[in-house]
Motif scaffolding. Sequence first.
Motif, short mmCIF file in Angstrom:
data_model
loop_
_atom_site.label_atom_id
_atom_site.label_comp_id
_atom_site.label_asym_id
_atom_site.label_seq_id
_atom_site.Cartn_x
_atom_site.Cartn_y
_atom_site.Cartn_z
N GLU A 3 0.83 -1.19 0.00
CA GLU A 3 0.00 0.00 0.00
C GLU A 3 0.87 1.24 0.00
O GLU A 3 2.00 1.23 0.50
CB GLU A 3 -0.95 0.02 1.19
CG GLU A 3 -0.24 0.07 2.54
CD GLU A 3 -1.20 0.07 3.71
OE1 GLU A 3 -1.73 1.15 4.02
OE2 GLU A 3 -1.41 -1.01 4.26
N ILE A 4 0.37 2.32 -0.55
CA ILE A 4 1.09 3.58 -0.58
C ILE A 4 1.02 4.22 0.80
O ILE A 4 -0.06 4.41 1.34
CB ILE A 4 0.50 4.53 -1.64
CG1 ILE A 4 0.66 3.91 -3.03
CG2 ILE A 4 1.15 5.91 -1.56
CD1 ILE A 4 -0.07 4.66 -4.12
N LYS A 5 2.17 4.52 1.38
CA LYS A 5 2.24 5.14 2.71
C LYS A 5 2.31 6.67 2.64
O LYS A 5 1.77 7.35 3.48
CB LYS A 5 3.45 4.62 3.48
CG LYS A 5 3.34 3.17 3.87
CD LYS A 5 2.28 3.03 4.92
CE LYS A 5 2.28 1.61 5.47
NZ LYS A 5 1.24 1.44 6.47
N ARG A 6 3.03 7.20 1.66
CA ARG A 6 3.16 8.64 1.48
C ARG A 6 3.27 8.95 0.01
O ARG A 6 3.74 8.14 -0.76
CB ARG A 6 4.43 9.17 2.18
CG ARG A 6 4.34 9.15 3.67
CD ARG A 6 5.58 9.70 4.31
NE ARG A 6 5.61 11.15 4.18
CZ ARG A 6 6.66 11.89 4.54
NH1 ARG A 6 7.73 11.33 5.02
NH2 ARG A 6 6.64 13.19 4.39
N ARG A 7 2.86 10.13 -0.37
CA ARG A 7 3.01 10.61 -1.74
C ARG A 7 3.88 11.86 -1.70
O ARG A 7 3.77 12.68 -0.80
CB ARG A 7 1.66 10.94 -2.36
CG ARG A 7 0.79 9.73 -2.54
CD ARG A 7 -0.56 10.18 -3.15
NE ARG A 7 -1.49 9.08 -3.15
CZ ARG A 7 -1.67 8.25 -4.17
NH1 ARG A 7 -0.96 8.40 -5.26
NH2 ARG A 7 -2.54 7.27 -4.09
N PHE A 8 4.72 12.00 -2.71
CA PHE A 8 5.59 13.17 -2.81
C PHE A 8 5.43 13.79 -4.19
O PHE A 8 5.14 13.10 -5.16
CB PHE A 8 7.06 12.78 -2.62
CG PHE A 8 7.35 12.18 -1.28
CD1 PHE A 8 7.61 13.00 -0.19
CD2 PHE A 8 7.37 10.81 -1.11
CE1 PHE A 8 7.88 12.45 1.05
CE2 PHE A 8 7.64 10.26 0.12
CZ PHE A 8 7.90 11.08 1.21
N LYS A 9 5.66 15.07 -4.25
CA LYS A 9 5.68 15.76 -5.54
C LYS A 9 7.01 15.48 -6.22
O LYS A 9 8.02 15.22 -5.56
CB LYS A 9 5.51 17.26 -5.35
CG LYS A 9 4.16 17.67 -4.86
CD LYS A 9 4.08 19.17 -4.74
CE LYS A 9 2.72 19.58 -4.20
NZ LYS A 9 2.60 21.04 -4.07
N SER A 10 7.03 15.56 -7.52
CA SER A 10 8.27 15.51 -8.27
C SER A 10 8.13 16.41 -9.49
O SER A 10 7.02 16.74 -9.91
CB SER A 10 8.60 14.08 -8.70
OG SER A 10 7.62 13.59 -9.59
N ASN A 11 9.23 16.83 -10.01
CA ASN A 11 9.27 17.64 -11.22
C ASN A 11 10.23 16.98 -12.19
O ASN A 11 11.33 16.59 -11.80
CB ASN A 11 9.77 19.06 -10.91
CG ASN A 11 8.82 19.81 -10.02
OD1 ASN A 11 7.62 19.83 -10.27
ND2 ASN A 11 9.33 20.43 -8.97
N CYS A 12 9.81 16.85 -13.43
CA CYS A 12 10.71 16.23 -14.40
C CYS A 12 10.54 16.83 -15.78
O CYS A 12 9.55 17.50 -16.07
CB CYS A 12 10.52 14.72 -14.44
SG CYS A 12 8.95 14.17 -15.06
N LYS A 13 11.54 16.59 -16.60
CA LYS A 13 11.54 16.98 -18.01
C LYS A 13 12.01 15.79 -18.83
O LYS A 13 12.87 15.03 -18.39
CB LYS A 13 12.50 18.15 -18.27
CG LYS A 13 12.00 19.49 -17.86
CD LYS A 13 12.94 20.57 -18.36
CE LYS A 13 12.40 21.94 -17.97
NZ LYS A 13 13.27 23.01 -18.43
N GLU A 14 11.47 15.69 -20.00
CA GLU A 14 11.93 14.69 -20.96
C GLU A 14 12.67 15.46 -22.05
O GLU A 14 12.12 16.40 -22.64
CB GLU A 14 10.74 13.94 -21.54
CG GLU A 14 11.12 12.81 -22.44
CD GLU A 14 9.92 11.97 -22.83
OE1 GLU A 14 10.01 11.33 -23.90
OE2 GLU A 14 8.91 11.96 -22.11
N ILE A 15 13.92 15.08 -22.28
CA ILE A 15 14.74 15.78 -23.27
C ILE A 15 15.33 14.78 -24.26
O ILE A 15 15.50 13.60 -23.95
CB ILE A 15 15.86 16.61 -22.61
CG1 ILE A 15 16.80 15.73 -21.78
CG2 ILE A 15 15.28 17.73 -21.76
CD1 ILE A 15 18.00 16.47 -21.20
N SER A 16 15.62 15.27 -25.44
CA SER A 16 16.29 14.48 -26.46
C SER A 16 17.62 15.17 -26.73
O SER A 16 17.64 16.35 -27.10
CB SER A 16 15.44 14.42 -27.72
OG SER A 16 16.08 13.68 -28.72
#
Length: 98
Positions: A3-16
Motif C-alpha cells: 500500500e502507498i504510505k506517502r506521496r511526494f511531488k516531483s518535477n521532471c523533463k523529458e529531453i532528447s
Amino acid sequence: MAEIKRRFKSNCKEISVEHNGTTYLIICGKHINGGFCAFPKMNIAMELSSYDGDYGYNEKKLRLAFDGRNEIDTAADLFVLSKIITNTIQELPDVLPF
C-alpha cells in the motif's frame, strides 16, 4: 499487500540530446531526495545530485551506470551528458512533500 504510505511531488523533463551522432532520450528531474535521470531505451536509471553545478558527482554516477556497455564511447561523452542533465535538473523547481 502493498500500500502507498506517502506521496511526494516531483518535477521532471523529458529531453532528447544528440551527441556524436547518437540521440539520447533522457527523463530527468527532482524528487524529495534529490535528482534523478533515466534513459528508457537503455533500461538505465539512477539517482543524481540536484545541487547546482555538481557535474563531477553526476558524471561518476553516469559512469557507473554505463560501465561495461557500449552506448557511451568516452569519458568526455559522459561529462557532456552529465553537464546537460545537471543543468536541466537545476532548471526545475524544488519539490516539497504534499
